[in-house]
Design a protein around this motif. Sequence first.
Motif, PDB file in Angstrom:
ATOM      1  N   ALA A 190       0.819  -1.215   0.000  1.00 62.14           N
ATOM      2  CA  ALA A 190       0.000   0.000   0.000  1.00 62.14           C
ATOM      3  C   ALA A 190       0.852   1.263   0.000  1.00 62.14           C
ATOM      4  CB  ALA A 190      -0.934  -0.008   1.211  1.00 62.14           C
ATOM      5  N   MET A 191       2.025   1.196   0.628  1.00 70.03           N
ATOM      6  CA  MET A 191       2.906   2.353   0.710  1.00 70.03           C
ATOM      7  C   MET A 191       3.862   2.443  -0.483  1.00 70.03           C
ATOM      8  SD  MET A 191       2.160   4.174   3.278  1.00 70.03           S
ATOM      9  CE  MET A 191       1.467   4.211   4.930  1.00 70.03           C
ATOM     10  N   GLY A 192       3.909   1.398  -1.302  1.00 68.09           N
ATOM     11  CA  GLY A 192       4.787   1.407  -2.471  1.00 68.09           C
ATOM     12  C   GLY A 192       6.253   1.283  -2.143  1.00 68.09           C
ATOM     13  N   VAL A 193       6.579   0.496  -1.090  1.00 64.81           N
ATOM     14  CA  VAL A 193       7.973   0.300  -0.704  1.00 64.81           C
ATOM     15  C   VAL A 193       8.270  -1.188  -0.640  1.00 64.81           C
ATOM     16  CG1 VAL A 193       8.036   2.470   0.595  1.00 64.81           C
ATOM     17  CG2 VAL A 193       7.468   0.330   1.777  1.00 64.81           C
ATOM     18  N   SER A 194       9.535  -1.535  -0.581  1.00 67.56           N
ATOM     19  CA  SER A 194       9.928  -2.936  -0.464  1.00 67.56           C
ATOM     20  C   SER A 194       9.965  -3.341   1.004  1.00 67.56           C
ATOM     21  CB  SER A 194      11.288  -3.160  -1.115  1.00 67.56           C
ATOM     22  OG  SER A 194      12.272  -2.341  -0.503  1.00 67.56           O
ATOM     23  N   ILE A 195      10.096  -4.642   1.241  1.00 66.31           N
ATOM     24  CA  ILE A 195      10.108  -5.172   2.604  1.00 66.31           C
ATOM     25  C   ILE A 195      11.089  -6.325   2.680  1.00 66.31           C
ATOM     26  CG2 ILE A 195       8.134  -6.681   2.070  1.00 66.31           C
ATOM     27  CD1 ILE A 195       7.297  -6.409   5.024  1.00 66.31           C
ATOM     28  N   ASP A 196      11.796  -6.392   3.823  1.00 62.92           N
ATOM     29  CA  ASP A 196      12.741  -7.492   4.042  1.00 62.92           C
ATOM     30  C   ASP A 196      13.065  -7.558   5.529  1.00 62.92           C
ATOM     31  OD1 ASP A 196      14.447  -9.591   3.574  1.00 62.92           O
ATOM     32  OD2 ASP A 196      15.654  -8.559   2.063  1.00 62.92           O
ATOM     33  N   VAL A 197      13.755  -8.610   5.919  1.00 65.70           N
ATOM     34  CA  VAL A 197      14.234  -8.719   7.294  1.00 65.70           C
ATOM     35  C   VAL A 197      15.192  -7.566   7.570  1.00 65.70           C
ATOM     36  CG1 VAL A 197      15.597 -10.095   8.911  1.00 65.70           C
ATOM     37  CG2 VAL A 197      13.947 -11.208   7.390  1.00 65.70           C
ATOM     38  N   ARG A 198      14.953  -6.866   8.681  1.00 66.86           N
ATOM     39  CA  ARG A 198      15.789  -5.716   9.012  1.00 66.86           C
ATOM     40  C   ARG A 198      16.669  -6.045  10.206  1.00 66.86           C
ATOM     41  NH1 ARG A 198      12.969   0.088   9.370  1.00 66.86           N
ATOM     42  NH2 ARG A 198      13.298  -0.076  11.624  1.00 66.86           N
ATOM     43  N   ASP A 199      17.906  -5.553  10.176  1.00 70.50           N
ATOM     44  CA  ASP A 199      18.888  -5.940  11.182  1.00 70.50           C
ATOM     45  C   ASP A 199      18.462  -5.580  12.599  1.00 70.50           C
ATOM     46  OD1 ASP A 199      20.493  -6.999   9.236  1.00 70.50           O
ATOM     47  OD2 ASP A 199      21.832  -5.257   9.089  1.00 70.50           O
ATOM     48  N   ASP A 200      17.885  -4.380  12.799  1.00 72.22           N
ATOM     49  CA  ASP A 200      17.532  -3.990  14.165  1.00 72.22           C
ATOM     50  C   ASP A 200      16.387  -4.845  14.702  1.00 72.22           C
ATOM     51  OD1 ASP A 200      15.755  -2.835  12.385  1.00 72.22           O
ATOM     52  OD2 ASP A 200      15.741  -0.861  13.336  1.00 72.22           O
ATOM     53  N   ALA A 201      15.430  -5.167  13.849  1.00 69.71           N
ATOM     54  CA  ALA A 201      14.334  -6.035  14.282  1.00 69.71           C
ATOM     55  C   ALA A 201      14.839  -7.449  14.541  1.00 69.71           C
ATOM     56  CB  ALA A 201      13.230  -6.044  13.228  1.00 69.71           C
ATOM     57  N   ARG A 202      15.751  -7.936  13.683  1.00 74.21           N
ATOM     58  CA  ARG A 202      16.336  -9.260  13.893  1.00 74.21           C
ATOM     59  C   ARG A 202      17.082  -9.315  15.226  1.00 74.21           C
ATOM     60  NH1 ARG A 202      18.973 -13.223  10.329  1.00 74.21           N
ATOM     61  NH2 ARG A 202      18.770 -11.788   8.567  1.00 74.21           N
ATOM     62  N   ALA A 203      17.819  -8.262  15.540  1.00 73.48           N
ATOM     63  CA  ALA A 203      18.589  -8.237  16.784  1.00 73.48           C
ATOM     64  C   ALA A 203      17.673  -8.295  18.006  1.00 73.48           C
ATOM     65  CB  ALA A 203      19.455  -6.983  16.832  1.00 73.48           C
ATOM     66  N   ILE A 204      16.542  -7.612  17.944  1.00 75.51           N
ATOM     67  CA  ILE A 204      15.582  -7.648  19.049  1.00 75.51           C
ATOM     68  C   ILE A 204      15.067  -9.065  19.257  1.00 75.51           C
ATOM     69  CG2 ILE A 204      13.271  -6.910  19.760  1.00 75.51           C
ATOM     70  CD1 ILE A 204      13.869  -4.221  18.346  1.00 75.51           C
ATOM     71  N   LEU A 205      14.703  -9.720  18.166  1.00 77.44           N
ATOM     72  CA  LEU A 205      14.189 -11.079  18.261  1.00 77.44           C
ATOM     73  C   LEU A 205      15.270 -12.063  18.709  1.00 77.44           C
ATOM     74  CD1 LEU A 205      11.949 -11.235  15.068  1.00 77.44           C
ATOM     75  CD2 LEU A 205      11.198 -10.997  17.434  1.00 77.44           C
ATOM     76  N   ALA A 206      16.479 -11.897  18.181  1.00 75.50           N
ATOM     77  CA  ALA A 206      17.572 -12.803  18.544  1.00 75.50           C
ATOM     78  C   ALA A 206      17.852 -12.735  20.038  1.00 75.50           C
ATOM     79  CB  ALA A 206      18.823 -12.456  17.747  1.00 75.50           C
ATOM     80  N   GLU A 207      17.895 -11.542  20.581  1.00 74.81           N
ATOM     81  CA  GLU A 207      18.156 -11.378  22.012  1.00 74.81           C
ATOM     82  C   GLU A 207      17.022 -11.986  22.835  1.00 74.81           C
ATOM     83  OE1 GLU A 207      18.096  -9.957  25.971  1.00 74.81           O
ATOM     84  OE2 GLU A 207      16.581  -9.379  24.473  1.00 74.81           O
ATOM     85  N   HIS A 208      15.794 -11.778  22.390  1.00 70.98           N
ATOM     86  CA  HIS A 208      14.635 -12.298  23.121  1.00 70.98           C
ATOM     87  C   HIS A 208      14.641 -13.830  23.132  1.00 70.98           C
ATOM     88  CE1 HIS A 208      10.490 -12.865  24.452  1.00 70.98           C
ATOM     89  NE2 HIS A 208      10.279 -13.624  23.390  1.00 70.98           N
ATOM     90  N   TYR A 209      14.848 -14.455  21.987  1.00 76.76           N
ATOM     91  CA  TYR A 209      14.774 -15.916  21.925  1.00 76.76           C
ATOM     92  C   TYR A 209      15.993 -16.580  22.562  1.00 76.76           C
ATOM     93  CZ  TYR A 209      10.531 -15.509  19.251  1.00 76.76           C
ATOM     94  OH  TYR A 209       9.241 -15.217  18.869  1.00 76.76           O
ATOM     95  N   GLU A 210      17.112 -15.902  22.537  1.00 75.54           N
ATOM     96  CA  GLU A 210      18.274 -16.433  23.249  1.00 75.54           C
ATOM     97  C   GLU A 210      18.001 -16.427  24.754  1.00 75.54           C
ATOM     98  OE1 GLU A 210      23.096 -15.669  23.800  1.00 75.54           O
ATOM     99  OE2 GLU A 210      21.889 -14.337  22.526  1.00 75.54           O
ATOM    100  N   ARG A 211      17.382 -15.351  25.218  1.00 74.62           N
ATOM    101  CA  ARG A 211      17.089 -15.239  26.645  1.00 74.62           C
ATOM    102  C   ARG A 211      16.051 -16.263  27.097  1.00 74.62           C
ATOM    103  NH1 ARG A 211      15.356 -10.536  26.475  1.00 74.62           N
ATOM    104  NH2 ARG A 211      13.125 -10.845  26.811  1.00 74.62           N
ATOM    105  N   THR A 212      15.109 -16.574  26.210  1.00 77.55           N
ATOM    106  CA  THR A 212      14.045 -17.515  26.573  1.00 77.55           C
ATOM    107  C   THR A 212      14.373 -18.951  26.193  1.00 77.55           C
ATOM    108  OG1 THR A 212      12.913 -17.046  24.472  1.00 77.55           O
ATOM    109  CG2 THR A 212      12.255 -15.751  26.397  1.00 77.55           C
TER     110      THR A 212
END
Length: 240
Positions: free
Chosen positions: A87-109
Motif C-alpha cells: 500500500a505504501m509502495g515500498v519494499s520489505i525485508d528482514v531488518r537488522d535492528d528487528a532481527r537483533a531484538i528477536l535474537a536477544e529475546h529468543y536467546e534469553r528464553t
Amino acid sequence: MPNPTAAMLVIGNEILSGRTRDANMHHLAGEFTKRGIDLAEVRIVSDESAAIVEALTALKDRYDIVVTSGGIGPTHDDITADCVADAMGVSIDVRDDARAILAEHYERTGKELNDARLRMARIPDGATLIENPVSAAPGFSIGNVHVMAGVPQVFQAMVASVLPTLTGGAPLLSQSIRVERGEGDIAGPLRELAKEFPDLSFGSYPFHENGIYGAHVVVRGSDGARVDAAVTQLAETFAE
C-alpha cells in the motif's frame, strides 16, 4: 483547530468468524478520546491481501492517523506487513535492528529464532519500529500508519509506545443523565437542544429495566462549560 482524525483497521478471519471478540478497538477509542484524537472509522477485513491493501489505501488517504491490529505474527496468514509495504509502495525485508531484538529475546528464553519467527523481523523500508515490551516482536510506523499486534496485551503496550509521538487536540468530555421516558417522548426536546448546542453531540441509548422504559442521554464535547450547560438544561427539561 479541529482535532486530528483517525481510523482503525482490524485484520483477521478470527474476528469475522466470531471466534475471537475484538477488544482493541474499545481500548484505542478510549486512549484517543483522552488525547483529543477523533476515531472516526473502524473497518474489519479478512486475511486477504487485496482486502487489506484496498482498505489501508483508502484509510491512509482519508485520515490523519491509521492504526492496524493483527496479522504481524509468525504464521503463513500473518500478511499485514507485506500488505502495508504494498500500500505504501515500498519494499520489505528482514531488518537488522528487528532481527537483533528477536535474537536477544529468543536467546534469553531458550528458543530458536527459526524462519517462522524471523518473519516478524520483516519491516517495510523507511518504517520506524514500535516497541513491544511484552513479547519483543516489534510493530512499526510508516507515514501515518501504525501497525500493531492483535493480541490485546501487546496491542495496548504498542499503543502506549506510540501515543507520545502523536499530536492530539482537545480531549472529548462527556456527561450523561438517566431519563425515565421512552425515546419517542424525548426525541423532540432533544432535537431542539441539539440545535441550540451545535458544537456538542447528543446520544440517546435506550434501556428497559423492571418494566421501566427510558434512555441514558450522553452529551459530548471539548468545552466543559458548554457540556455542563447542556446537561443542566437537559435535566431541567425532563424534570418537568
